[in-house]
Design a protein around this motif. Structure first.
Motif, mmCIF file in Angstrom:
data_model
loop_
_atom_site.group_PDB
_atom_site.id
_atom_site.type_symbol
_atom_site.label_atom_id
_atom_site.label_comp_id
_atom_site.label_asym_id
_atom_site.label_seq_id
_atom_site.Cartn_x
_atom_site.Cartn_y
_atom_site.Cartn_z
ATOM 1 N N PRO A 122 -25.608 31.193 -50.585
ATOM 2 C CA PRO A 122 -25.192 32.533 -50.132
ATOM 3 C C PRO A 122 -26.316 33.531 -50.407
ATOM 4 O O PRO A 122 -26.691 33.751 -51.560
ATOM 5 N N MET A 123 -26.870 34.116 -49.337
ATOM 6 C CA MET A 123 -28.001 35.008 -49.513
ATOM 7 C C MET A 123 -27.969 36.099 -48.439
ATOM 8 O O MET A 123 -27.463 35.888 -47.331
ATOM 9 N N GLU A 124 -28.512 37.260 -48.784
ATOM 10 C CA GLU A 124 -28.555 38.367 -47.847
ATOM 11 C C GLU A 124 -29.454 38.022 -46.659
ATOM 12 O O GLU A 124 -30.364 37.202 -46.770
ATOM 13 N N GLN A 125 -29.201 38.693 -45.538
ATOM 14 C CA GLN A 125 -29.935 38.411 -44.314
ATOM 15 C C GLN A 125 -31.444 38.557 -44.502
ATOM 16 O O GLN A 125 -32.234 37.734 -44.020
ATOM 17 N N GLU A 126 -31.870 39.592 -45.209
ATOM 18 C CA GLU A 126 -33.303 39.809 -45.428
ATOM 19 C C GLU A 126 -33.926 38.640 -46.176
ATOM 20 O O GLU A 126 -35.051 38.205 -45.867
ATOM 21 N N GLY A 127 -33.194 38.116 -47.160
ATOM 22 C CA GLY A 127 -33.683 36.967 -47.901
ATOM 23 C C GLY A 127 -33.844 35.748 -47.022
ATOM 24 O O GLY A 127 -34.837 35.009 -47.132
ATOM 25 N N TRP A 128 -32.881 35.525 -46.127
ATOM 26 C CA TRP A 128 -32.962 34.390 -45.210
ATOM 27 C C TRP A 128 -34.159 34.521 -44.273
ATOM 28 O O TRP A 128 -34.834 33.525 -43.968
ATOM 29 N N MET A 129 -34.437 35.723 -43.814
ATOM 30 C CA MET A 129 -35.570 35.930 -42.913
ATOM 31 C C MET A 129 -36.897 35.641 -43.635
ATOM 32 O O MET A 129 -37.790 34.994 -43.084
ATOM 33 N N ILE A 130 -37.000 36.101 -44.873
ATOM 34 C CA ILE A 130 -38.218 35.848 -45.641
ATOM 35 C C ILE A 130 -38.385 34.354 -45.897
ATOM 36 O O ILE A 130 -39.471 33.784 -45.713
ATOM 37 N N LEU A 131 -37.299 33.704 -46.317
ATOM 38 C CA LEU A 131 -37.355 32.275 -46.601
ATOM 39 C C LEU A 131 -37.705 31.481 -45.347
ATOM 40 O O LEU A 131 -38.486 30.524 -45.401
ATOM 41 N N THR A 132 -37.150 31.883 -44.220
ATOM 42 C CA THR A 132 -37.420 31.182 -42.961
ATOM 43 C C THR A 132 -38.885 31.303 -42.573
ATOM 44 O O THR A 132 -39.508 30.329 -42.135
ATOM 45 N N LYS A 133 -39.456 32.497 -42.719
ATOM 46 C CA LYS A 133 -40.881 32.683 -42.402
ATOM 47 C C LYS A 133 -41.747 31.786 -43.275
ATOM 48 O O LYS A 133 -42.661 31.125 -42.798
#
Length: 202
Positions: free
Chosen positions: A131-142
């Motif tokens: 469970p993670m905030e959207q911004e965290g998911w975007m950073i992790l995905t990059k």
């Protein structure tokens, strides 16, 4: 089918076991040559052919025990079957070696396409696990897209410039360890984005 509870050690054995078995079989027969239908096959190619049904049996057991398989597991298995078949059909070990480059490259491209659309496809696959905030998911995905791209390029360098023996060892141990450590480091650095479960009501 709902996901079932399974012993975590057994789950790890089923997930990692086929790769370890491939490595052990390769070590045992790497210097042998086998003749089937008038065609000579190296120990590496025979180990590759044996690896495919072992992987399918392990995935079948995992599906029976847990009630589900991840999209990444299914995709990776399809790639192993496809490139294993090409390796056997053309009697050419290069197909199986380049599999790692293509799989990691495709992961990087798929994640990159999602990022260009403003979405984290990684969240779609792993959102229930972390469970993670959207911004965290975007950073992790990059970062993970970059990591997969690096692994794809590294594999190209390894299999094109090093021996089969070196490639098998790096593929079995070094690449998975590098990916695990990279993921672990990212999760640690992105802790501030992790959504903590609600505590008990006062």
């Amino acid at each position: 089918m709902n996901e079932k509870t399974v012993n975590p050690v057994l789950k790890q054995v089923l997930e990692l076991g086929p790769t370890v078995i491939f490595f052990l079989i390769y070590l045992r027969i790497k210097d042998e040559v086998y003749t089937f239908g008038g065609t000579d096959y190296s120990g590496f190619i025979v180990a590759t052919i044996v690896f495919v049904p072992i992987l399918l049996l392990a995935m079948g057991a995992l599906w029976i025990l847990t009630g589900k398989l991840s999209r990444i597991q299914v995709f990776t298995a399809c790639m192993v079957i496809f490139f294993g078949a090409l390796t056997a059909w053309f009697n050419d070990e290069r197909f199986f070696k380049m599999k790692t480059s293509i799989v990691n490259g495709l992961f990087a491209v798929i994640l990159g396409i999602g990022l260009l659309r403003g979405k984290s496809l990684l969240q779609y696959v792993m959102g229930d696990m972390i469970p993670m905030e959207q911004e965290g998911w975007m950073i992790l995905t990059k970062r993970l897209a970059f990591g997969f791209a690096v692994l794809a390029m590294a594999n190209e360098v390894v299999w094109r410039t090093m021996s089969t023996d070196a490639w098998v060892k790096i593929e079995t141990f070094a690449f998975p360890a590098a990916l695990f450590l990279f993921l672990w480091a990212q999760i640690v650095m992105l802790q501030k984005y992790v959504i903590e479960p609600d505590g008990p009501n006062p």
